[in-house]
Design a protein around this motif. Sequence first.
Motif, PDB file in Angstrom:
ATOM      1  N   GLU A   1       0.849  -1.189   0.000  1.00  0.00           N
ATOM      2  CA  GLU A   1       0.000   0.000   0.000  1.00  0.00           C
ATOM      3  C   GLU A   1       0.882   1.235   0.000  1.00  0.00           C
ATOM      4  N   ALA A   2       0.383   2.320  -0.608  1.00  0.00           N
ATOM      5  CA  ALA A   2       1.136   3.575  -0.644  1.00  0.00           C
ATOM      6  C   ALA A   2       0.212   4.753  -0.387  1.00  0.00           C
ATOM      7  N   ASP A   3       0.756   5.778   0.285  1.00  0.00           N
ATOM      8  CA  ASP A   3       0.029   7.025   0.523  1.00  0.00           C
ATOM      9  C   ASP A   3       0.109   7.913  -0.717  1.00  0.00           C
ATOM     10  N   THR A   4      -0.400   9.113  -0.595  1.00  0.00           N
ATOM     11  CA  THR A   4      -0.402  10.074  -1.693  1.00  0.00           C
ATOM     12  C   THR A   4       1.010  10.592  -1.978  1.00  0.00           C
ATOM     13  N   ILE A   5       1.293  10.827  -3.240  1.00  0.00           N
ATOM     14  CA  ILE A   5       2.561  11.432  -3.654  1.00  0.00           C
ATOM     15  C   ILE A   5       2.544  12.909  -3.279  1.00  0.00           C
ATOM     16  N   GLU A   6       3.661  13.384  -2.720  1.00  0.00           N
ATOM     17  CA  GLU A   6       3.787  14.797  -2.369  1.00  0.00           C
ATOM     18  C   GLU A   6       5.107  15.351  -2.878  1.00  0.00           C
ATOM     19  N   ASP A   7       5.165  16.681  -3.032  1.00  0.00           N
ATOM     20  CA  ASP A   7       6.425  17.337  -3.368  1.00  0.00           C
ATOM     21  C   ASP A   7       7.308  17.327  -2.135  1.00  0.00           C
ATOM     22  N   ALA A   8       8.561  16.977  -2.296  1.00  0.00           N
ATOM     23  CA  ALA A   8       9.530  17.061  -1.204  1.00  0.00           C
ATOM     24  C   ALA A   8      10.174  18.440  -1.263  1.00  0.00           C
ATOM     25  N   ASP A   9      10.514  18.984  -0.133  1.00  0.00           N
ATOM     26  CA  ASP A   9      11.151  20.301  -0.093  1.00  0.00           C
ATOM     27  C   ASP A   9      12.660  20.151  -0.205  1.00  0.00           C
ATOM     28  N   ARG A  10      13.100  19.524  -1.303  1.00  0.00           N
ATOM     29  CA  ARG A  10      14.524  19.331  -1.541  1.00  0.00           C
ATOM     30  C   ARG A  10      14.764  19.101  -3.025  1.00  0.00           C
ATOM     31  N   ALA A  11      15.998  19.324  -3.425  1.00  0.00           N
ATOM     32  CA  ALA A  11      16.401  19.082  -4.808  1.00  0.00           C
ATOM     33  C   ALA A  11      17.207  17.790  -4.861  1.00  0.00           C
ATOM     34  N   CYS A  12      17.202  17.157  -5.998  1.00  0.00           N
ATOM     35  CA  CYS A  12      17.965  15.927  -6.203  1.00  0.00           C
ATOM     36  C   CYS A  12      19.464  16.201  -6.043  1.00  0.00           C
ATOM     37  N   PRO A  13      20.157  15.398  -5.228  1.00  0.00           N
ATOM     38  CA  PRO A  13      21.600  15.602  -5.071  1.00  0.00           C
ATOM     39  C   PRO A  13      22.411  15.219  -6.313  1.00  0.00           C
ATOM     40  N   ASP A  14      21.822  14.441  -7.223  1.00  0.00           N
ATOM     41  CA  ASP A  14      22.538  14.022  -8.437  1.00  0.00           C
ATOM     42  C   ASP A  14      22.392  15.018  -9.584  1.00  0.00           C
ATOM     43  N   CYS A  15      21.145  15.455  -9.844  1.00  0.00           N
ATOM     44  CA  CYS A  15      20.926  16.303 -11.028  1.00  0.00           C
ATOM     45  C   CYS A  15      20.294  17.659 -10.713  1.00  0.00           C
ATOM     46  N   GLY A  16      19.869  17.867  -9.461  1.00  0.00           N
ATOM     47  CA  GLY A  16      19.242  19.135  -9.101  1.00  0.00           C
ATOM     48  C   GLY A  16      17.763  19.212  -9.436  1.00  0.00           C
ATOM     49  N   GLY A  17      17.182  18.115  -9.936  1.00  0.00           N
ATOM     50  CA  GLY A  17      15.772  18.094 -10.316  1.00  0.00           C
ATOM     51  C   GLY A  17      14.836  18.070  -9.114  1.00  0.00           C
ATOM     52  N   ASP A  18      13.547  18.134  -9.389  1.00  0.00           N
ATOM     53  CA  ASP A  18      12.528  18.100  -8.345  1.00  0.00           C
ATOM     54  C   ASP A  18      12.402  16.695  -7.771  1.00  0.00           C
ATOM     55  N   VAL A  19      12.169  16.616  -6.463  1.00  0.00           N
ATOM     56  CA  VAL A  19      12.056  15.341  -5.767  1.00  0.00           C
ATOM     57  C   VAL A  19      10.639  15.180  -5.228  1.00  0.00           C
ATOM     58  N   LEU A  20      10.102  13.970  -5.374  1.00  0.00           N
ATOM     59  CA  LEU A  20       8.797  13.610  -4.826  1.00  0.00           C
ATOM     60  C   LEU A  20       8.992  12.681  -3.642  1.00  0.00           C
ATOM     61  N   THR A  21       8.020  12.647  -2.743  1.00  0.00           N
ATOM     62  CA  THR A  21       8.066  11.732  -1.611  1.00  0.00           C
ATOM     63  C   THR A  21       6.760  10.953  -1.530  1.00  0.00           C
ATOM     64  N   VAL A  22       6.870   9.727  -1.031  1.00  0.00           N
ATOM     65  CA  VAL A  22       5.698   8.883  -0.845  1.00  0.00           C
ATOM     66  C   VAL A  22       5.971   7.944   0.326  1.00  0.00           C
ATOM     67  N   GLY A  23       4.965   7.760   1.174  1.00  0.00           N
ATOM     68  CA  GLY A  23       5.053   6.784   2.250  1.00  0.00           C
ATOM     69  C   GLY A  23       4.387   5.502   1.778  1.00  0.00           C
ATOM     70  N   TYR A  24       4.963   4.354   2.165  1.00  0.00           N
ATOM     71  CA  TYR A  24       4.407   3.090   1.694  1.00  0.00           C
ATOM     72  C   TYR A  24       4.726   1.949   2.642  1.00  0.00           C
ATOM     73  N   MET A  25       3.974   0.875   2.470  1.00  0.00           N
ATOM     74  CA  MET A  25       4.162  -0.337   3.257  1.00  0.00           C
ATOM     75  C   MET A  25       4.705  -1.433   2.353  1.00  0.00           C
ATOM     76  N   PRO A  26       6.015  -1.763   2.483  1.00  0.00           N
ATOM     77  CA  PRO A  26       6.556  -2.856   1.695  1.00  0.00           C
ATOM     78  C   PRO A  26       6.141  -4.213   2.254  1.00  0.00           C
ATOM     79  N   SER A  27       5.750  -4.235   3.531  1.00  0.00           N
ATOM     80  CA  SER A  27       5.281  -5.458   4.181  1.00  0.00           C
ATOM     81  C   SER A  27       4.279  -5.071   5.263  1.00  0.00           C
ATOM     82  N   VAL A  28       3.669  -6.054   5.869  1.00  0.00           N
ATOM     83  CA  VAL A  28       2.652  -5.810   6.897  1.00  0.00           C
ATOM     84  C   VAL A  28       3.236  -5.088   8.111  1.00  0.00           C
ATOM     85  N   THR A  29       4.501  -5.316   8.402  1.00  0.00           N
ATOM     86  CA  THR A  29       5.102  -4.787   9.622  1.00  0.00           C
ATOM     87  C   THR A  29       5.997  -3.569   9.419  1.00  0.00           C
TER      88      THR A  29
END
Length: 75
Positions: A28-56
Amino acid sequence: MSGNRVVQDRMVTADSLAARIEGEPVMEADTIEDADRACPDCGGDVLTVGYMPSVTAFVTGWKCQDCDWSETDRD
């Protein structure tokens, strides 16, 4: 924000963005949001998402919209 975003020229949902970060499908995953940071590799926009890779586990992941860079809050 919107449920779908463009990442590396492809439309992604929260679930597919989390799967790109995790490297495999997630439960399961939450809503995608804008992160308040730039990519350390290319300087592009970064997105953030919270998710459950497993039940725990809940992980927060970050992914650049323009390049392959991503990271999680795992120790």
